[in-house]
Scaffold this motif. Sequence first.
Motif, PDB file in Angstrom:
ATOM      1  N   ARG A 174       0.862  -1.176   0.000  1.00  0.00           N
ATOM      2  CA  ARG A 174       0.000   0.000   0.000  1.00  0.00           C
ATOM      3  C   ARG A 174       0.896   1.221   0.000  1.00  0.00           C
ATOM      4  O   ARG A 174       1.884   1.255   0.737  1.00  0.00           O
ATOM      5  N   ASN A 790      -5.482   3.501  -7.123  1.00  0.00           N
ATOM      6  CA  ASN A 790      -5.161   4.793  -6.504  1.00  0.00           C
ATOM      7  C   ASN A 790      -5.188   5.924  -7.519  1.00  0.00           C
ATOM      8  O   ASN A 790      -5.627   7.038  -7.219  1.00  0.00           O
ATOM      9  N   LEU A 793      -8.821   6.825  -8.105  1.00  0.00           N
ATOM     10  CA  LEU A 793      -9.360   7.570  -6.961  1.00  0.00           C
ATOM     11  C   LEU A 793      -8.832   9.000  -6.914  1.00  0.00           C
ATOM     12  O   LEU A 793      -9.539   9.925  -6.508  1.00  0.00           O
ATOM     13  N   ASN A 820      -9.963  -2.218  -1.811  1.00  0.00           N
ATOM     14  CA  ASN A 820     -10.486  -1.300  -0.794  1.00  0.00           C
ATOM     15  C   ASN A 820     -11.814  -0.727  -1.287  1.00  0.00           C
ATOM     16  O   ASN A 820     -11.907   0.408  -1.752  1.00  0.00           O
ATOM     17  N   ALA A 823     -13.155   2.746  -0.155  1.00  0.00           N
ATOM     18  CA  ALA A 823     -12.592   3.959  -0.735  1.00  0.00           C
ATOM     19  C   ALA A 823     -13.423   4.446  -1.922  1.00  0.00           C
ATOM     20  O   ALA A 823     -13.442   5.637  -2.237  1.00  0.00           O
ATOM     21  N   LYS A 827     -18.093   7.539  -3.164  1.00  0.00           N
ATOM     22  CA  LYS A 827     -17.206   8.507  -3.808  1.00  0.00           C
ATOM     23  C   LYS A 827     -17.230   8.367  -5.322  1.00  0.00           C
ATOM     24  O   LYS A 827     -17.146   9.361  -6.047  1.00  0.00           O
TER      25      LYS A 827
END
Length: 892
Positions: A174, A790, A793, A820, A823, A827
Amino acid sequence: MHILNITKMRKTFFYLLLIVFTAACSFRSGAQIIKDASFDAAVELQMKTQMELAGNRSDKLFGIINETKNEDEKQAVSFLLAYLPLSDLADYPGSYFLENVRMSLKARRDTPWGVNIPGDVFFHFVLPVRVNNENLDDFRTEMYDEIMGRIKGMSMKDAALEVNHWCHEKVTYRPSDERTSAPLSTIRTSYGRCGEESTFFVAALRTAGIPARQVYTPRWAHTDDNHAWVEIWVDGKWYFLGACEPSPDLNMGWFAAPSTRTMLVNTRVFGKYTGDEPVVVSEKRFSEINRTGNYTPVKKIFVKVTDNSGAPVENAKVEFQLYNYAEFFPLARTYTNAGGFTGFTTGLGTLVIWANKNNSFGYEITSVKETDTVNIKIGDNFTAGRYEEHLLIPPSEQKINSVSEKDEKENSARLQKEDEIRNAYMKTFRDSSWAVNFLKDNDVKDLNAYKYITGSNGNWKEITSFIKNTPKENREYAVRLLGVISDKDLHDTKESVLKEHLDNSLNFRDKFRNNTGIWEKYILSGRISNEMMTAWRTSVKSILQTSADKAGQPITPAFIEQWIAGNIKTDNVANMHSRAPLSPSGVLETGYADNKSRDILFVASCRTFGIPARLNPITLVPQYLDSGDWKDVLFDAAPLQKDKRGYINLINTGRLIPKYYTNFTVGLFKEGVFRSLEFDEGKPVSQFPDSVQVPAGKYMLVTGNRKQDGSVLSGMSFFEVKENELTIVPVKIPEVSDEIGSKLNINTGDVVSVNIKTGKQEKLSDITGNESYVLAVIDPDKEPSKHLLNDILAVSGEFNEWGGKIILLVEPGFNADFINYAAFDGKMPNVIFGYDKDGTMSGMISKINETVVCSELPAVFLINKKGGADFFRCGYSIGSGEEILKILRNGK
C-alpha cells in the motif's frame, strides 16, 4: 568560552578512547571470518574518524568492543562501527550493534549454508542492520526463532522463497509517505510501500543468514515513480525477488518486464566494497553498485566536458538525468578527469546529460543507443525566454522468464491462504465503532478523533493509552497533537514520545489563544520533516537554556541560529548511506549533523521554546514566524543572499490542464543545476495564486506529455525572477498523437461480468449501454493494480463529472479481498467491480501480445461508443487515470 571548553573536552576524551580502542584491537589477527590484515587495518583507520564524529557518544558506542567474547565478534562489531552512517552513530548505543552481530553469527552457525558464505559477502550483506533510511529496531532478536523455525531443513534457495511467503503473511503493498518504517512497525501496520516491503524482506533474509540487499531503480524510464525489490545471494550467485510478493521461482516478479526498460538499477552496499561488481559511487562508508546490466541491455556512454575555449574541464560534475514526474531526476553523478572525460553505464534510452562547475553549465539530450561520446561545453548558457522541445524514449521491453501454469496455480493458492492469515491479524485492529465508544468513555468531545485510532492499525494500544493517560483537562490537546502528525506517525510512535511533545508545549498554548492553528502545527507538533518522530524537547531545552543562561542572553531565533552555527559541525558525506535524518537529541550529543538534520534541529529548538517554526514547504529552508511573516534561516548563505524574494504567476496557455509533478515542474538554479520547488503534487495551475512568492533567481520550467508507449514529449523553458518583481510564466503542455489503443482488435461487449457485490451476471454491453467506458483487468494483490486503483481515486471528481462507467474485472481464481471497496463507496458510484466470468478478457489480452507487449496486469482500456479502444495501457504504469481523462478532455 563555553564552546571552547566543550571542544577541548571532546578532543581530550577522543584521544583517551582512541588509546583504549587501539589496545583492544591489537590481537584481532585470529579472526576466522575474514583473514586479511589489510581489511582489519582499513577498519581501524576508519574507526578513528568515527570516534571523533561520535563526540560525547563515543563511550556508548566504541566501549562495547571490550565486551566482545571472541575475535570474530570483535572483528564483526568493529566493522559495523567503522562504517556506520552519522545517523546511527548519533542515535543508537554500541550494545545494540553488538547484539545484532551476535544474532548474525548465530545464524551463520545455525544454518547449513552459513559457513559457506564468503567472509566479504557475509560482512556486506548479512551483518548490516540498516537497509534503507528506516529507524533501526529489534527485528532480528524478536523474529529469529520464528523465521528459523519456518525454514528448518530447507536448502538455501527454498529457504529464501519460504521467507518471502512468511513476509507475505505479514505485509502487503500500500502506498505511504517517504519515511521508511522499521520492519517491526511494518508488521504492526501489515502493509508498506515497495521501499518498506523490500526493507522488511531484506531484514528477514539477513535474520535467516541469507545474504540480501535492496535494489532499486531510482526512477522508471517508461512511467513516473520508482521501485525497489530484493536480490539474494544463493550458492555463489545473485538472484532477484519481489518483496512480500512470492513467486514460484527466483528471478521472477511482476516488475520483471518493467525492469528490462530501466536506465539504472543500483544498490548501496554497507562498508568499503572491494567486490567485482561495477561501482558507481565509492564513499568511505558505502559503495553504490550498478546492477542494470543484469536486467536489460546496457551501454557505457562517455562524456567530454570543455569550456568555451575548448579546453577540457577537470572535476566538472556530470549528472545523468531522466525525465520522471515532470522533472529531470539525476540517476547518477560523476566527475570528469584531467582530460575532461567521465562515463556511465546505463540502459538504451534517452537521458539529459548535464555538466556544471562553479555555476557554469551545459547539457545535451542524448539517445544512449545511438551515441558513444557526448561533448558538452559549459559556460553561461542561461537565456531567459528560451524554449526547447524533445522526444525522450525509454528502452524497449525484453522477454522475461515464465513458469508452468501448474506452478503458478499452486503459488496463487498459497498466496490466498497467506492473505487470509494477514486478514485475520488485521481484524484485531480497532474499528470506528470501538474507537467512538472509547472516546466517549474517556470524555473526548471530538468524536472525529476515531480516525486516529482506526488509522493507527496495530499501534492502537499506544495511541489509545496516550489519550487515556493524558489528564482529562488536556485530552482535547492530545487529540489535536494526533491531528497534526503524519499517518505513519500514528503507526509507530510510542506513547512516551507523544507525551513529551504534549507536556512541553502546553505552557505556550495561551500565547496563541487567538491562533490555535499556529500553536498546533508549528509548536505542538513533533513532526518536522521525514525523520522518525522522537522525544527531543527535554534535551534541547536543557542544553540551549544552560547555554543562554551562561551567555546572559534570551532565547531567540537569532540566538538559536548562532548557537547551532557555533556548536554543530556539518558533514554531508558521513550520512549519505543512511539518508535518515539524525534526531535533534543525537545532533546535540555528537555535535555533528548533515545540513538537513541541522535544519530540523533549528525548527525543533524554536518549537521547544514556543517559537513557531517549520521547514518552508516549497524550498525546505528552515523558517520561524515573526510578526506574521515567515523568516528564512540560511546557515550556508552569504548575508546578501538572504530574503531575496520575487513572485511568479503561472498561466496555462495550452488545451491540456497542467498539474504539478504530473506534467510540469518549476526548478530553481542552484550550484549549477535546476532543482524542483516543492509545490503540492497534482496541483493544477488554476489553483496556484496569481502571485506565488519564490526565491529570486534563475529558473527552468519543465513540461511533459507521456505517450502510451512510455515515451515523453518534453518542453524546457528558462526564465528569471527578479527581487520584488512579478514574472509571468506561461505553462503549455506539449500535445502528442497516440494511437496504440486504436490499433487493437478487441470486442468487449459480449464479455460477461459477475458483480462481486451482488453476484449478478451481465454482459458489458448491457452494463454500459453502448456508451464509452473504462475497462480494466486487475490482479488486486499486486502493486501495479493497486497503483491503478489509486490513480483512479486520485481523479475521482473528474471521472464523476464525465459520468461513464468504470468496470474493474478480476480474473477467475484471483483474490478480490484486498480491494479497498470502502474507498470507492459513495465517492465513485459508477465504479463496478466484477469477475471476468469465463476468462474472456484474459484471452483477449493474450491475443493483444501479437500487436503490442502486454506481459503483466493491469490491462486498461478506454472503450469508445463504437466498441474500439481509444486508450490502452498494460502492466506497471503511473497516472493511467489522468491519461484517460486527457483523452476524454480532447473529445476523442
